[in-house]
Design a protein around this motif. Structure first.
Motif, PDB file in Angstrom:
ATOM      1  N   GLN A  41      14.387 -10.373  -6.597  1.00 31.48           N
ATOM      2  CA  GLN A  41      15.390  -9.852  -6.280  1.00 31.48           C
ATOM      3  C   GLN A  41      15.541  -9.110  -4.874  1.00 31.48           C
ATOM      4  OE1 GLN A  41      17.218  -7.017  -9.442  1.00 31.48           O
ATOM      5  NE2 GLN A  41      18.973  -8.613  -9.338  1.00 31.48           N
ATOM      6  N   LEU A  45      17.708 -10.323  -1.699  1.00 31.10           N
ATOM      7  CA  LEU A  45      18.514  -9.446  -1.265  1.00 31.10           C
ATOM      8  C   LEU A  45      18.288  -8.676  -0.115  1.00 31.10           C
ATOM      9  CD1 LEU A  45      19.882  -7.920  -4.679  1.00 31.10           C
ATOM     10  CD2 LEU A  45      20.797  -9.991  -3.677  1.00 31.10           C
ATOM     11  N   VAL A 291      28.366  -4.187 -10.326  1.00 31.78           N
ATOM     12  CA  VAL A 291      28.376  -5.501  -9.541  1.00 31.78           C
ATOM     13  C   VAL A 291      27.480  -6.297 -10.777  1.00 31.78           C
ATOM     14  CG1 VAL A 291      28.173  -4.768  -7.219  1.00 31.78           C
ATOM     15  CG2 VAL A 291      26.185  -4.756  -8.721  1.00 31.78           C
ATOM     16  N   GLU A 293      25.129  -8.367 -10.067  1.00 33.29           N
ATOM     17  CA  GLU A 293      23.749  -8.603  -9.809  1.00 33.29           C
ATOM     18  C   GLU A 293      23.332  -7.668  -8.595  1.00 33.29           C
ATOM     19  OE1 GLU A 293      20.607 -11.745  -8.340  1.00 33.29           O
ATOM     20  OE2 GLU A 293      22.602 -12.596  -8.402  1.00 33.29           O
ATOM     21  N   GLY A 294      22.403  -7.038  -8.560  1.00 31.37           N
ATOM     22  CA  GLY A 294      22.150  -5.924  -7.373  1.00 31.37           C
ATOM     23  C   GLY A 294      20.862  -5.262  -7.665  1.00 31.37           C
ATOM     24  N   THR A 322      23.640  -6.071  -2.917  1.00 25.19           N
ATOM     25  CA  THR A 322      23.843  -7.143  -3.693  1.00 25.19           C
ATOM     26  C   THR A 322      24.162  -8.460  -2.902  1.00 25.19           C
ATOM     27  OG1 THR A 322      25.318  -8.298  -5.627  1.00 25.19           O
ATOM     28  CG2 THR A 322      26.533  -6.877  -3.717  1.00 25.19           C
ATOM     29  N   LYS A 323      24.530  -9.585  -3.459  1.00 25.03           N
ATOM     30  CA  LYS A 323      24.663 -10.911  -2.762  1.00 25.03           C
ATOM     31  C   LYS A 323      25.958 -10.697  -1.852  1.00 25.03           C
ATOM     32  CE  LYS A 323      22.039 -13.908  -5.632  1.00 25.03           C
ATOM     33  NZ  LYS A 323      22.094 -15.295  -6.478  1.00 25.03           N
ATOM     34  N   GLN A 326      30.026 -10.783  -3.078  1.00 25.70           N
ATOM     35  CA  GLN A 326      30.135 -10.272  -4.108  1.00 25.70           C
ATOM     36  C   GLN A 326      31.221  -9.097  -4.487  1.00 25.70           C
ATOM     37  OE1 GLN A 326      28.191 -10.458  -7.378  1.00 25.70           O
ATOM     38  NE2 GLN A 326      28.041 -12.550  -6.276  1.00 25.70           N
TER      39      GLN A 326
END
Length: 414
Positions: A41, A45, A291, A293-294, A322-323, A326
């Motif tokens: 990650q 990120l 979120v 993902e993060g 995050t991405k 998002q």
């Protein structure tokens, strides 16, 4: 500022992760998988996108984060390998004992078969029975022969059972040794990676040292700007509570029962709002992330700056990277208290959950407006991506009335 300080901090980190030694291999295996995922990650990120302008101080913070996770991973791998070594030694001892027992069983069984063969060659079972002096003796001899046959069968089954045990322990040993070899290779790879990161760290430290005063001024300016934004949000929340309470008092003016008095800057709650607040409280520690993902790059509360001693950074909530592209998502059912817009056009959605407020700051655009009802997981706005740093960061803050809470205690642990 000297690079020695950074190596001391890494050393302290290694000491802090020694607690993993008391964990089981299953726990360590889960932790290893989690740390590997965290490194992926961080790389995805924080390091994947090429920045237009590099900021040595920010790059150093990101790099220190990756080094600290790798240090934890190496410590976890070492602990897991150490437990595996103990398990292998125990299994090798057990295998040795099982093989000896199996050899003794086979020897006893072979001796019994040989004696049985000799007995059969001298006298048949029928003759053994017919030579009995009376019926009682013949019956006893028949029972003996049955018991002898059962014993032979039982010994044969025991040999098969121990043979299977030996094979199972041997197979387990092979798996354990293969896993240990894999862990050793993984540890070497991580050590190589951390050495590369440390060399990069030294270069960044040298760059920062040359412009230390400039970086300090820039950092102090950002800290002041954050304080101003925080004060503005606090003021706006107090205004919203006051506005909501005026409406509530107006509705309850002619009601048979008067509302209980509340402290300043606290919501007057209707029965429905109280029920919602209770549900929110019951979900403490189980609320979803804002979120999908993060990673958290700044925690809640006051903390010393990782590069400049003497400078304190205040985390009003969680800073989550995050991405790109998002969306922020509502962590619980509620209604939009307000949508704030900063001087630079960034948006902040405030969602009320009874007397709790969740704040989603640093949004580029929003999908909700003031007064809207939202549900758990609903997308409320797209998170802003900085064109220079290429980071997409949500600032997630949680309040009870006007008191800030640590969001990490309320959302699910990852």
């Amino acid at each position: 500022m000297k690079s020695r300080k950074f190596y001391i901090s890494v050393f302290i980190l290694f000491l802090s992760v020694f607690s993993v030694f008391g964990q089981t291999r299953k726990q360590l295996e889960e932790q290893r998988k989690k740390l590997n995922y965290e490194i992926k990650q961080v790389n995805s990120l924080l390091f994947k996108e090429k920045k237009k302008v590099n900021n040595a101080l920010e790059d150093l913070n990101d790099l220190n984060r990756k080094i600290s996770i790798r240090a934890k991973l190496i410590a976890t791998i070492n602990s897991e390998a150490r437990i595996l070594s103990k398990e292998i030694r125990v299994n090798e001892t057990e295998l040795k004992e099982l093989r000896k027992k199996l050899a003794d069983l086979k020897e006893d069984y072979a001796d019994m078969i040989f004696k049985s063969y000799k007995s059969k060659s001298q006298q048949s079972r029928m003759m053994f029975l017919l030579s009995s002096q009376n019926f009682h003796q013949a019956y006893k001899r028949l029972e003996y022969m049955k018991q002898y046959t059962d014993f032979r069968k039982k010994q044969g089954e025991e040999i098969v059972h121990h043979s299977n045990e030996v094979q199972a322990v041997n197979d387990s040993l092979l798996v354990q040794k293969a896993l240990k070899d894999k862990l050793i290779v993984s540890e070497k790879d991580q050590k190589k990676e951390i050495e590369v990161d440390k060399k990069h760290q030294e270069k960044l430290l040298a760059t920062i040292k040359k412009k230390e005063s400039s970086y300090k001024r820039e950092l102090q300016s950002k800290v002041k700007a954050e304080k101003r934004v925080t004060a503005q949000i606090d003021r706006k929340i107090r205004e919203e509570i006051e506005r909501a309470n005026r409406i509530a008092r107006e509705k309850l003016k002619n009601a048979p029962t008067k509302p209980k008095s509340v402290k300043k800057n606290e919501f007057i709650l209707s029965p429905e709002a109280k029920a919602l607040a209770t549900k929110f409280e019951l979900n403490k520690g189980k609320l979803p992330w804002p979120v999908s993902e993060g990673i958290v790059v700044r925690k809640f509360g006051k903390q010393p700056h990782p590069s400049f001693p003497g400078i304190t950074v205040n985390g009003t909530g969680l800073h989550i990277v995050t991405k790109q592209g998002q969306d922020a998502q509502a962590i619980f059912n509620g209604s939009v208290l307000n949508v704030l817009v900063s001087a630079d056009g960034r948006k902040n959605v405030l969602i009320q959950h009874g007397n709790y407020i969740s704040s989603y700051n640093n949004l580029e655009k929003t999908y909700v407006k003031k007064g809207d009802t939202v549900v758990t997981g609903q997308k409320i706005g797209q998170i802003f991506t900085d064109k220079v740093s290429k980071k997409t960061k949500l600032i997630f803050v949680l309040f009870k009335n006007t008191t800030r809470l640590n969001p990490s205690s309320w959302i699910l642990r990852r």
